[in-house]
Structures are given as C-alpha cells and as structure tokens.
Design an enzyme around this catalytic site. Structure first.
Site, short mmCIF file in Angstrom:
data_model
loop_
_atom_site.label_atom_id
_atom_site.label_comp_id
_atom_site.label_asym_id
_atom_site.label_seq_id
_atom_site.Cartn_x
_atom_site.Cartn_y
_atom_site.Cartn_z
N ARG A 128 -13.61 -7.13 9.02
CA ARG A 128 -15.05 -7.32 9.06
C ARG A 128 -15.44 -7.20 10.52
O ARG A 128 -14.94 -7.95 11.37
CB ARG A 128 -15.40 -8.69 8.49
CG ARG A 128 -16.90 -9.03 8.46
CD ARG A 128 -17.30 -9.79 9.70
NE ARG A 128 -18.65 -10.33 9.62
CZ ARG A 128 -19.29 -10.86 10.66
NH1 ARG A 128 -18.70 -10.94 11.84
NH2 ARG A 128 -20.50 -11.33 10.52
N ASP A 178 -17.82 -7.51 13.52
CA ASP A 178 -18.96 -8.33 13.89
C ASP A 178 -20.08 -7.50 14.52
O ASP A 178 -19.83 -6.67 15.42
CB ASP A 178 -18.49 -9.40 14.90
CG ASP A 178 -19.57 -10.40 15.24
OD1 ASP A 178 -20.02 -11.12 14.32
OD2 ASP A 178 -19.98 -10.44 16.41
N GLU A 227 -20.76 -5.83 9.88
CA GLU A 227 -21.97 -6.64 9.91
C GLU A 227 -22.99 -5.82 10.67
O GLU A 227 -22.78 -5.47 11.83
CB GLU A 227 -21.76 -7.97 10.63
CG GLU A 227 -23.03 -8.81 10.63
CD GLU A 227 -23.03 -9.94 11.65
OE1 GLU A 227 -23.86 -10.86 11.52
OE2 GLU A 227 -22.21 -9.91 12.60
#
Lengths: 583, 583
Positions: free
Chosen positions: B250, B252, B289
């Site tokens: 994931r 950021d 994200e």
C-alpha cells in the site's frame, strides 16, 4: 448445470410436446413462457443418485440425451445419467489459484498420455510434470464424443465428461490432485461447432444457424433465441470453473465463432469469468486459440479489448519449426529467413500487417510492445495440431538431433512468452500423435477416413502413408511409451528439460514479461540466432557448421549437449547446438 | 538489499572519504565510478551473523547507519546490524498467492493491535481475522522510526523492520504464518517523504531535492543522480516482496510524490512488480493511496495507465460517514445529500469533475464504469487516518448505535469495492486510535505535540481535548482491548461482521466487480438508501424514524439487529437499521 432450474428441466422453445423418461418412467412436461420445460409430476430425488433419463421430443419415441447432460455412460446417442457434484469431497479449500503470468503449460490428451488413458493414471504422472517445471496442465477436450477414443474436438455433449477417461468423478479427482500438487488445470473447450454425430441440440432448439465453418454448422450466437444459446455456452464455462474447480479454459479456434451481436461472446465470457474470479478469490484464466494475430482479444477491457488473458501465437511455432527443419511448404513459406524468428521473439507476431503468402492477403496487427506483457502469447514448438495435422502425425523429433531438440526447448522456455509443452516432447517420445477417431457408424467412419486421406493426397502425399484415423492401431500408436524415458536420447533430453525448468525458476530475466527486455540477432549465413534477456544471452546455432562466438560472458548456464564450451569469452557451439550464457 | 553488491557497500556519490566501522573496527572504503563505495580490506563474513556497523562520512567521527540497514536495534540514530534472510526457513513453498479481486483487507497497527504489540502476538489473532472473512492483512508501516512507538509514517530507515515489533525475524514469522492460514500480507510503505529525525540519507547522497510537501522534504525522483534514488525506492519494494514474501504494498499518499521524469516512479514500479510477479508466479498487488480521483493510476498500462492494481477512494468513506453521523464540516460538506452515497456506489467517485468546496476547485475524473472492475477502489468506513486524524482520535463507534454500525459494515462489505476494515471496528472497540509519537528528543517531541494541538485549535477545538501525542497514555489508550469482545454490544457487532462475511462468501452478487451491477436509490426525506446487487437488495435506513418498504423480496438474508422484519413483501426497518434481502 441448470442454474435455478430442476435437474430434468430442459430448454426446447419450439417443441409442441415434451416428455422426460426417468428410470424407465415417462413423465409429461409443461412448457414455461421462457421456452424451458419442467416435469408436470414429481420426479425422483437425484441428490447423490445416478439416474438414467432422456427426452421424447414432440411425438418421437426414441429418447434423446439431455443437452446439458453430465454423463453419457453408454455413449452420446444414449440416455443421460445424473451426476451430483455434491457427492465429491474436495480437498482443495486452501487452493488460492495459479496465475498464468510466469507459468509453464503442459498440454496432454488423457487417452494417450498413459497406457490406461484415464484421469487417475494421468494424475499418477504429476511428479514428472513438476520436475519439468509445469505449473498448469492443459487437457485436450474431455467432453463426451462419439465412440471410445477421439481427439475430443468433435464433442457433442459439452457438459458431459467422457466416461472412458473416468467420467465426472475421475475428473474431480484429477483436478483435486493437481491442486494438491500445486498445479492448476486448464481445460480445452470447443464452442465453434458441434461434432458430426450425436448432436441432438437442433431437435431441442435453435442452437445452430445458417452457415458453416471448417468443422461444422455455426452456433447461433446472435440470431433469434441466441440469448439462451449463449447461456448454454456461458453456463458450460461456469461448470468447469465452478463445479470442477478448473483454473482456466483454452478456447478452441475463436476466429471460427460467428458472432455479430452487440457484445462478442468472448467479451461477455471474460466479464462473467472475471466476476467468478472475484467471487472465488483466485485467478481464472481464459486463453484463446486465435488465428487473427490481433491482440484485441487479450487487451484488458479497460483498453477496449475483450479482456481474455492470453492467446496462442502460431508465428513462434512456425518460425522455430522452419529454423529447425528447413521445411518451407504451405504456411511455413514466409518464415524462411531466420530473421522471422527474431521478429517473433522481439515483437510477438511475424504477421503484423505483413503479406501472408499462404493466406494470399495481408494479415495481422502489431503488438503494443511497450505495455502488453509477453506472457499473453502462448507459444510452443510442438502441439497436438502441429504434430497431428501432419500427414503422418510425426513429431519433429524423428527428423532432428538432440542439439536441435534442446534448442527447441531452450527457445520455448527462455523466451518472453508463456511456454506450452506437448506431452512427450520432453523426452523426444518415439510415438507419433496421429489423428484418430472411433466413430461407431461405418459410413461416418469411412467418410472421416477418406476425407482425411484425400486431403493429404491433394497436398501431394502418397495416400498409403496417411494413417487411417478409424484404425485402432492409429490410436494405439499415438500412446506415449513411458518405458523409453529411462535411457539414451530420451533420458538425456528429459534432463535438458529439467535443467531448463530449473534455470527458468532461478533467473528472473527469463520470465520478464516486457517485450523491451528482448533483443535478438539472426545471421542468415551462419544461421546463428541470439536472444538477449537482461544479463542472459540465449544462443542457438541453427547452421550445420560448428561456430565460435565472442560473447561478453561470465558463465555457461545451460548447453544443449556435448561439445558446447565457453572459454576466454569465446562460446563454441557445434552444429545445431544451443546455450545460455550469463554476462 | 544491495543487489549485486557486498553487504557493506554504500552509495555516497559526493563523499570525499568513507569508512565503515564493523564490530568496532574501522575499514577504509574505495569509491567506484558509479558512486558506490566498497571496503578496501576484507570484512567479516556476515552469512548467518548479526554484526553491528556504521559509516564515517568524510571526516566525521560519529558513525551513521546504513541507508539500506536491515536492523536498527538501538534506534534509528545508532549503528545498523546485519540480518541474513537466509537464516529463516520459510514454510510457504506451496503458497500461490492471494489476488486482490474479491478479497477483504484488514488494516492493523502492530503496536496497538495486541497488548504485546508484536508480530508474534498479531499472528496469534489470525483465527479472529479468518472468522470475519479477511483475505489480506494490511500492516501500517513497520519500518524503523524514531522512538519506541509511532504510527510509522515518519520512517527514516525504510529497509529496517522496527525492533520493537520483533524485527526482521518476527516479520518473517508473521508473513509465513499468514500464508499458512491462507491470508496474504499487504505492507504499507511511505516513499513521499522521510521522518523528522534520524534521516541521515542527505549525508550520503542527493536523496532529497528542493521543496517540501505536507510532511517533509521532497525525495529526488527526477533530478541529477535520481536513478540511484529511484533504485533505493524500487529495491525497497523488491525487499518486501522478495525477501519477506509479502503479497502487496500500500503506497502512502502517492499524490505527494514529486516526479516529472520521463516515466513516473509508479509506472516503473508497476513494471518491476509485474515482472517479479511472473517470476514468482503469484499475484503481487500495488495499492495507491491517492487523493487525485483519477483512475489513470490503476488503469492497465495497455490502457495508458500506470498499471497499479487499486487505489483508495475516500469518497465512499466521506459519503457514508456523513450519512451515518450528519457531520458536514470541512471535507464532508459536499457529501451532505444522501444521493452522494448513491453516486459513489454506482460511479466510484463523487468528485469526478465536480466542484469540491473543501478544495475550492473542480476535482476528479469519471470512472470507466463499463470496463473498470470496481475492486480497483479500496474503501472503508473507518481507517487509521479517518479516526486518528480527528481531534480526539475517536472512532464513530462512540456516537453511533448498533444498527448504524451494522449499516456501516453492511455497506462496506456488500458494495462492489474492495472493503478494508480497520482493526477493532468489527467489535466497536472502545479504544480510540489517537495520533501518538515517542520522539526521544525533547524539542522535537514538544514541537510535534504543539503543532498537533495548534492545528486543531485553529479548527476551533478546545486544545485541552486534543491528546498529547508524546504522552505515553495516548499510545496506551489506543491499544485494543480484546477482553471486551466477549459480551454485550461488542459481541453482537462481531456477530454482525461474521454474518456479513459469510454472506459475502455465499452470494456471488456481492463480489460482482461490474459497476453496471449496482443501482442505488436515495430518499433525501426518509433517508432510506437502497443498493441493488443482482438478486440482492441492500437497504439502509439512515433516518430517525421506522420505515416500511415494499420490496420484491424472497428472504431476509441479513439484518443489522432486532426489529428488522420481512413479511408479505414489506420490509420493516427501525430507525438506523439495515438489511439485505433476496428477490
């Protein structure tokens, strides 16, 4: 596989009357508004049971098999038998799937892979497959067909598993066992036509439409009532993936699907399979056999494609075959220069808008080399068609020496594409893979045999060398001989395949899916071919003379056999030999 | 992770002199042409050993940690320690990966997930995760950071695993254990800035460039010498996926990456990870994200995108949060009408070219609803940011009743997107998730605390209610209390999550990735929201009055709690309640 329907329900929108014969008892059926019929009286509970049944259409008095029959124990002309998938206890709850990217496929024909010719016997060879780096086993069609043995492409009961192979239960054991061994299963399926015998679908409904392709009548994918015919196909897709836990399908000759509807069947299939993949939380793979040289089939739907995962690319086969054998007849003609192989390895297709002398027209579209992963093209140096559709069904094994066979393996396994091996190639099996049939109807048998022989006669072959497809020996001759693995040339080639499988698992360069990672040279005089893959250089000497090449080489990682040497930056390759060297 | 380099080699292209201190011994280093330095004398064998070391740059006499340090046992300012990944015996050879499509993610912070705050303790809770249908565990950053506890987004030693969690060995046990349980692991990583303390990278080389984003200096992704800085990032990506067997990352706040080079870092990353995925023959997932509301990030490269797999979509959270809480301050303002939730569920983004009052400008692009699978958007009803970045770090659990919490779960798990749960939401954990730090430097600690409190003061909050991030109780308060699961409201909500997980596994409609499978209604007066998913209807009554709805309903499959009823085609929903009914 009759989602939301009873086990004896059947679609027959144009029948005036329908009766189902269950275990000898005849039950009248009632037609629903959607053309599906359902028994008018209670029928036996089929949970866990095996009940024989068939349909009497209109006033006919011979029962016909269920179009969605799961079993045809007495053949495709006889009664169907129920099969309850819930009777089998699956052991693959922990199986999270096997993706295509990076995988090696192994194509096999269940009937000739082992002496027994069954799923169970095939499963017994699973360790052999693991040792040569196989990730996905691809089974030639297993649906019910006419007779006892057949390649399987003339299936007529698409939902039934051939009894001779072990039927539904044997198939489940096979898939389950493969998963336990870490292998996925790809099932070859044929949706472009139905076989010449045992096709009762037209009696039930408008499954066919006017027109024919090479193999038979066209399936009605876009005419009136085609929604239900498409569901017949799509539910068949779902059956393999859901009920049988299969990991993907190989779709036979999709260029022969005739569909001018608002959404091509292949895109609709990709959409349904993507949803099923999300539901099952494992990769499900769709591979098309396509002669179109157009990657629209495999482009993601987000890129305007149909969203299939991969497609066969025969151009690799043709270029490699010509480089190895020198054959240039028919569709091999355009592949004569060694540069054809270089173009294929660097760019995917040889015919990418170029003139195809065999087709007599321009053919194909370029691949998007920047973005398309090369594993979307499935390639081989031999497959059932490329062997079996030769007059004698001879493997090129017969004509090539060990170095050449090693080069074939090396270029297939070290290129950027998804490699597919054909059963037995890994040990230069001495058995051919001939075209065989077993039609019980004498006329059909004769017609099939005569048609086959005439076809090759027209191409200039002596008809006496073309095996009779109906003769039992043609089938028996095609059966692999596992006893030959242990020694000589067979054992040595098998070791070559194992070494290549190890190298492929060790060196990430070899599975790099970027076309930009490949650059080739082809020397038309010396017939030396090189393929650069990152820090690795794959070299094949297709010429008949020994060669010495200066290479920026750190080590010899693989050689096709004796006589290959690397010393002081010079690679020595005997005639026909190949090697992989690292920088 | 120094591919092709020795364990003590280091990149320092602008240093005049470099020495490495190994186990107390100082060794001069030699500079290569590429700016990498290597010890000039033989160094100890580090295979299987744990050796402390650091670098003396130019004439400095305090050793600096290795930019690619694997361990910082005494903190980010001290010596590095070698770690040999080969010492660990992995048990996941049979692991074939866990794809994102169809999966449920569970986000957790290792330090506060269990009382022990370690990988081993987290692994002990794996059955809990399986029971609520989790497929992928997402760990908030575990790289080394300043102090003993921290959210982890201010990491400075990207290659080191925080010792307090269990270090590299604990991390390996965790990933291995997850794989054994059938779960994949997603690691949250931060490449858009470095933390405020312990960042020695600029002493080694031009890792940073002029300018700053919200959190710190910009990383040099496109200036001179940026190739090596990009490799620093890309090799970090590879470390998690290769050395630690992680299943995905994931990324950021990718909108804060500053890269105007010829290929965006994210696309280069996607290319490398795709190649690695083929090499490892398992799915590897990249989730961004992103605040951009632009699916270019996740479009396949064949469609001109960067080729990431998925991205967070905050719009779903905002629309749901407003519908549940009525909060409309700040970025919640535009989401006031219930139709915002309908738009999000049907079309992915609310801001898809619309006016964003919070941003003061137009924002976003529409999703390709025909082709993009909805699982490419990762959604949640709570996450570390949406809770922790509130003044008090309070979960909305505090303000909502059980029906409302059930509706939050139902809409997250029954929508078309990839659901992500945040640790503890499944039992309405009474613990907040507050912003906590543990900077050992008093000035930095004070500055962090004062900055945080001032920020909320400016938004109109009483500074006394904002917890001091440096106070140990702020950290302790955020620790989950597992004893509360057994009873009352907590136990009942947990059962709701389990029921939803079962429903999601049973009903294929719920994982259908097609946006075209979703159609919603939103009644602004009654505040009743419905979402059609194939044969299922998901209904939430956000209003404060009981409602009765006529539904074409066969059965009540799920209810958020007492008082929900279905009789004679009428669905009764108390205030705040929700239900899933089948046709």
């Amino acid at each position: 596989m009759k989602p939301g329907r009873g086990p004896f329900d059947v679609w027959a929108p144009r029948a005036d009357r329908l009766r189902v014969v269950i275990g000898g008892e005849t039950v009248e059926m009632t037609r629903g508004a959607d053309g599906w019929w359902t028994p008018a009286e209670p029928t036996p509970d089929v949970a866990g049971a095996a009940v024989d049944y068939g349909y009497l259409i209109d006033d006919e008095d011979t029962p016909r098999p269920d179009p969605r029959s799961r079993r045809q124990p007495a053949g495709v002309h006889q009664l169907s038998r129920t099969d309850d998938p819930a009777t089998y206890r699956w052991n693959d709850a922990g199986w999270t799937g096997r993706q295509l990217a990076g995988s090696v496929i192994y194509e096999l024909h269940v009937g000739t892979f082992t002496p027994e010719g069954t799923f169970d016997a095939a499963l017994g060879r699973i360790d052999h497959l693991r040792e040569i780096g196989v990730d996905l086993v691809e089974l030639m069609p297993v649906n019910a067909f006419n007779g006892t043995h057949n390649w399987g492409y003339d299936g007529v009961a698409w939902f039934a598993v051939h009894e001779g192979y072990g039927g539904p239960d044997g198939y489940r054991r096979f898939v389950d066992g493969c998963h336990a061994a870490g292998l996925g299963v790809i099932q070859d399926v044929v949706y472009n036509h139905l076989g010449p015998s045992g096709n009762y679908l037209p009696e039930f409904g408008p499954y066919l439409k006017d027109g024919a392709n090479t193999w038979g009548d066209l399936v009605n994918l876009d005419g009136p009532d085609s929604d239900e015919v498409r569901r017949y196909v799509l539910d068949n897709v779902r059956m393999w993936l859901e009920d049988y836990h299969v990991d993907g399908l190989r779709l036979d000759a999709v260029h022969a699907l005739s569909d001018s509807g608002h959404q091509h069947l292949l895109e609709e299939m990709a959409v349904e399979v993507a949803a099923l993949s999300a539901y099952q939380r494992r990769p499900l793979t769709l591979i098309a056999e396509s002669d179109l040289n157009d990657t629209r089939l495999v482009r993601p739907r987000e890129a305007g494609g149909y969203g299939l995962d991969a497609q066969w690319s025969d151009d690799f086969h043709h270029a490699l075959h010509v480089a190895l054998t020198g054959e240039t007849a028919g569709y091999y003609a355009d592949f004569e220069p060694l540069s054809a192989l270089a173009k294929v390895c660097e760019q995917g297709f040889f015919h990418d808008g170029t003139w195809s002398s065999f087709r007599g027209r321009y053919h194909g579209f370029p691949v998007d080399r920047r973005a398309m992963p090369a594993w979307r093209l499935v390639v081989c140096n031999q497959n059932h068609d490329q062997i079996g559709n030769r007059a004698r069904g001879d493997r090129f094994t017969e004509a090539l020496d060990e170095h050449q066979l090693g080069c074939a393996a090396m270029l297939t396994l070290c290129g950027p594409f998804t490699p597919m091996l054909f059963m037995g190639e890994e040990w230069a099996a001495s058995s051919p893979f001939q075209f065989f049939t077993s039609h019980p109807e004498p006329e059909l048998g004769t017609a099939t045999a005569e048609g086959r022989i005439r076809e090759f006669e027209q191409m200039g072959w002596d008809p006496d060398v073309v095996p009779d497809p109906q003769h039992p020996e043609t089938y028996q001759r095609s059966n692999l001989d596992w006893t030959e693995l242990a020694s000589g040339r067979h054992a040595r080639l098998l070791e070559v395949y194992r070494a290549l499988a190890r190298l492929r698992r060790e060196r990430p360069e070899l599975t790099d899916p970027s076309f930009l990672s490949v650059s080739c040279t082809a020397d038309e005089d010396s017939r030396v071919f090189t393929m650069r893959r990152g820090d690795l250089l794959v070299v094949a000497n297709f010429g008949d003379a020994d060669v010495e090449l200066p290479v920026e080489a750190g080590g010899l990682l693989f050689a096709t056999g004796e006589g290959v040497g690397l010393e002081a930056g010079t690679l020595t390759l005997p005639a026909h030999a190949g090697a992989v060297v690292s920088r």
